[in-house]
Design a protein around this motif. Structure first.
Motif, short mmCIF file in Angstrom:
data_model
loop_
_atom_site.label_atom_id
_atom_site.label_comp_id
_atom_site.label_asym_id
_atom_site.label_seq_id
_atom_site.Cartn_x
_atom_site.Cartn_y
_atom_site.Cartn_z
N THR A 1 13.22 29.54 62.41
CA THR A 1 13.39 31.05 62.94
C THR A 1 12.00 31.35 63.54
O THR A 1 11.87 32.52 64.04
CB THR A 1 12.94 31.78 61.33
N ASN A 2 11.24 30.26 63.70
CA ASN A 2 9.91 30.61 64.63
C ASN A 2 10.19 29.93 65.95
O ASN A 2 9.34 29.84 66.96
CB ASN A 2 8.62 30.05 64.16
N LEU A 3 11.42 29.24 66.26
CA LEU A 3 11.75 28.48 67.45
C LEU A 3 12.34 29.26 68.41
O LEU A 3 13.07 30.01 68.00
CB LEU A 3 12.40 27.40 67.31
N PRO A 4 11.80 29.30 69.74
CA PRO A 4 12.40 30.22 70.75
C PRO A 4 13.90 29.88 70.67
O PRO A 4 14.76 30.78 71.06
CB PRO A 4 11.74 29.95 71.91
N SER A 5 14.43 28.63 70.68
CA SER A 5 15.89 28.41 70.86
C SER A 5 16.64 28.73 70.02
O SER A 5 17.79 29.37 70.14
CB SER A 5 15.89 26.68 70.76
N PHE A 6 16.12 29.51 68.86
CA PHE A 6 16.90 30.14 67.72
C PHE A 6 16.59 31.67 67.93
O PHE A 6 17.71 32.50 68.00
CB PHE A 6 16.47 29.63 66.34
N THR A 7 15.52 32.07 68.17
CA THR A 7 15.30 33.71 68.17
C THR A 7 15.93 34.07 69.79
O THR A 7 16.57 35.33 69.60
CB THR A 7 13.79 33.98 68.39
N GLU A 8 15.83 33.26 70.65
CA GLU A 8 16.63 34.14 72.08
C GLU A 8 17.99 33.79 71.74
O GLU A 8 18.74 34.66 72.45
CB GLU A 8 16.25 32.82 72.98
N ASN A 9 18.91 32.91 70.81
CA ASN A 9 20.28 32.81 70.69
C ASN A 9 20.64 33.65 69.44
O ASN A 9 22.08 33.44 69.42
CB ASN A 9 20.76 31.45 70.88
N ALA A 10 19.66 34.04 68.67
CA ALA A 10 20.12 34.68 67.31
C ALA A 10 21.21 35.69 67.50
O ALA A 10 22.14 35.86 66.80
CB ALA A 10 19.12 34.98 66.49
N GLY A 11 21.16 36.40 68.65
CA GLY A 11 22.09 37.71 68.91
C GLY A 11 23.55 37.09 68.93
O GLY A 11 24.44 37.55 68.74
N ALA A 12 23.32 36.08 69.71
CA ALA A 12 24.80 35.67 70.23
C ALA A 12 25.81 34.92 69.10
O ALA A 12 26.89 35.06 68.79
CB ALA A 12 24.65 34.38 71.24
N THR A 13 24.74 34.35 67.98
CA THR A 13 25.53 33.99 66.71
C THR A 13 25.32 34.75 65.52
O THR A 13 25.93 34.61 64.31
CB THR A 13 24.60 32.83 66.53
N ALA A 14 25.09 35.91 65.80
CA ALA A 14 24.92 36.97 64.76
C ALA A 14 26.14 37.26 64.06
O ALA A 14 26.18 37.65 62.78
CB ALA A 14 24.14 38.25 65.07
N ASP A 15 27.23 37.29 64.95
CA ASP A 15 28.61 37.69 64.36
C ASP A 15 29.31 36.49 63.90
O ASP A 15 30.19 36.52 62.93
CB ASP A 15 29.12 38.66 65.49
N SER A 16 29.12 35.38 64.78
CA SER A 16 30.12 34.32 64.48
C SER A 16 29.62 33.37 63.60
O SER A 16 30.20 32.62 62.82
CB SER A 16 30.49 33.47 65.67
N GLY A 17 28.17 33.02 63.42
CA GLY A 17 27.62 32.19 62.67
C GLY A 17 27.54 30.56 62.87
O GLY A 17 27.93 30.73 64.23
N LEU A 18 27.02 29.92 62.23
CA LEU A 18 26.68 28.46 62.54
C LEU A 18 27.16 27.73 61.28
O LEU A 18 26.90 28.09 60.03
CB LEU A 18 25.52 28.35 62.82
N THR A 19 27.57 26.48 61.42
CA THR A 19 27.92 25.65 60.42
C THR A 19 26.52 24.97 60.07
O THR A 19 25.45 25.24 60.78
CB THR A 19 28.69 24.53 60.67
N THR A 20 26.54 24.34 58.88
CA THR A 20 25.14 23.65 58.41
C THR A 20 24.58 22.89 59.49
O THR A 20 23.47 22.80 59.80
CB THR A 20 25.32 23.05 56.95
N SER A 21 25.66 21.89 59.90
CA SER A 21 25.26 21.05 60.86
C SER A 21 24.77 21.75 62.18
O SER A 21 23.61 21.23 63.00
CB SER A 21 26.35 20.19 61.37
N GLU A 22 25.40 22.45 62.67
CA GLU A 22 24.93 23.39 63.97
C GLU A 22 23.44 24.18 63.69
O GLU A 22 22.57 24.01 64.58
CB GLU A 22 25.82 24.37 64.25
N LEU A 23 23.18 24.40 62.44
CA LEU A 23 21.83 25.21 62.31
C LEU A 23 21.01 24.06 62.23
O LEU A 23 19.80 24.21 62.78
CB LEU A 23 21.95 25.96 60.82
N ILE A 24 21.07 22.80 61.51
CA ILE A 24 20.29 21.80 61.54
C ILE A 24 19.88 21.33 62.84
O ILE A 24 18.82 20.93 63.29
CB ILE A 24 20.48 20.79 60.70
N ALA A 25 20.71 21.22 63.76
CA ALA A 25 20.63 20.66 65.12
C ALA A 25 19.73 21.59 65.80
O ALA A 25 19.14 21.09 66.79
CB ALA A 25 22.20 20.84 65.62
N ILE A 26 19.34 22.91 65.46
CA ILE A 26 18.37 23.68 66.37
C ILE A 26 16.86 23.25 65.97
O ILE A 26 16.28 22.91 67.03
CB ILE A 26 18.56 25.08 65.64
#
Length: 191
Positions: A27-52
């Motif tokens: 939640t402190n990584l720019p790669s997450f915060t910059e793209n959080a809006g794009a995934t806010a509706d569709s979500g991520l799998t556990t593996s996709e979230l860990i890959a961040i």
């Protein structure tokens, strides 16, 4: 999680629980915060979230320091999934919510099925208040995607603190402060 890469793979379950793993919080990584809006509706799998965050350098060596960390709780959720073969929240419902009769303690991804769910609000850049933007509950994952009504939350607290959920010995470990190698005591046990 045998495929989790080093150096984070050296962290223990206890270090994930008490925020001493050194793994960076997604939640402190720019790669997450910059793209959080794009995934806010569709979500991520556990593996996709860990890959961040799985290939991020450690913030510190596991056990050497303390920093509140949501990635650790995503990994704990992934461990629950690996051990049980269920989604982490299904295991929580089956092993905790249902046996304790906590009908509203559940995964927040189904909050539309909870008619008494409170509405969140936030302010925009102009200071105007409006409904908070909804996010897919796969994003907070096991670090914060559970919801409950106040009554069930109170019953959960009573069950946890009275020994119905874990033994008194484990409860004592859970609430004990964390002692760092340099002798610093952190007033945080296991979440």
């Amino acid at each position: 999680l045998p495929d989790y890469p080093e150096p984070g793979a050296s962290a223990t379950v206890r270090q994930l629980l008490n925020h001493t793993s050194g793994i960076r919080s997604y939640t402190n990584l720019p790669s997450f915060t910059e793209n959080a809006g794009a995934t806010a509706d569709s979500g991520l799998t556990t593996s996709e979230l860990i890959a961040i965050f799985d290939d991020e350098p450690l913030e510190f060596e596991p056990g050497d320091s303390w920093n509140y960390n949501n990635s650790g709780y995503v990994l704990l959720g992934a461990i629950i999934e690996a051990v049980t073969g269920q989604n982490w929240y299904e295991a929580v419902e089956e092993r905790i919510s249902e046996p304790l009769g906590l009908e509203t303690l559940r995964y927040g991804g189904f909050e539309d099925q909870m008619p008494t769910m409170a509405s969140g609000y936030s302010t925009d850049e102009n200071g105007d208040t409006g409904p908070a933007r909804r996010i897919h509950m796969s994003l907070p994952h096991a670090a914060g995607a559970l919801i409950s009504d106040a009554e069930d939350l109170a019953e959960w607290a009573e069950a946890l603190h009275s020994g119905e959920v874990i033994s008194h010995a484990l409860y004592s470990e859970m609430i004990a402060p964390t002692m760092l190698p340099d002798g610093t005591e952190v007033p945080y046990g296991y979440g």
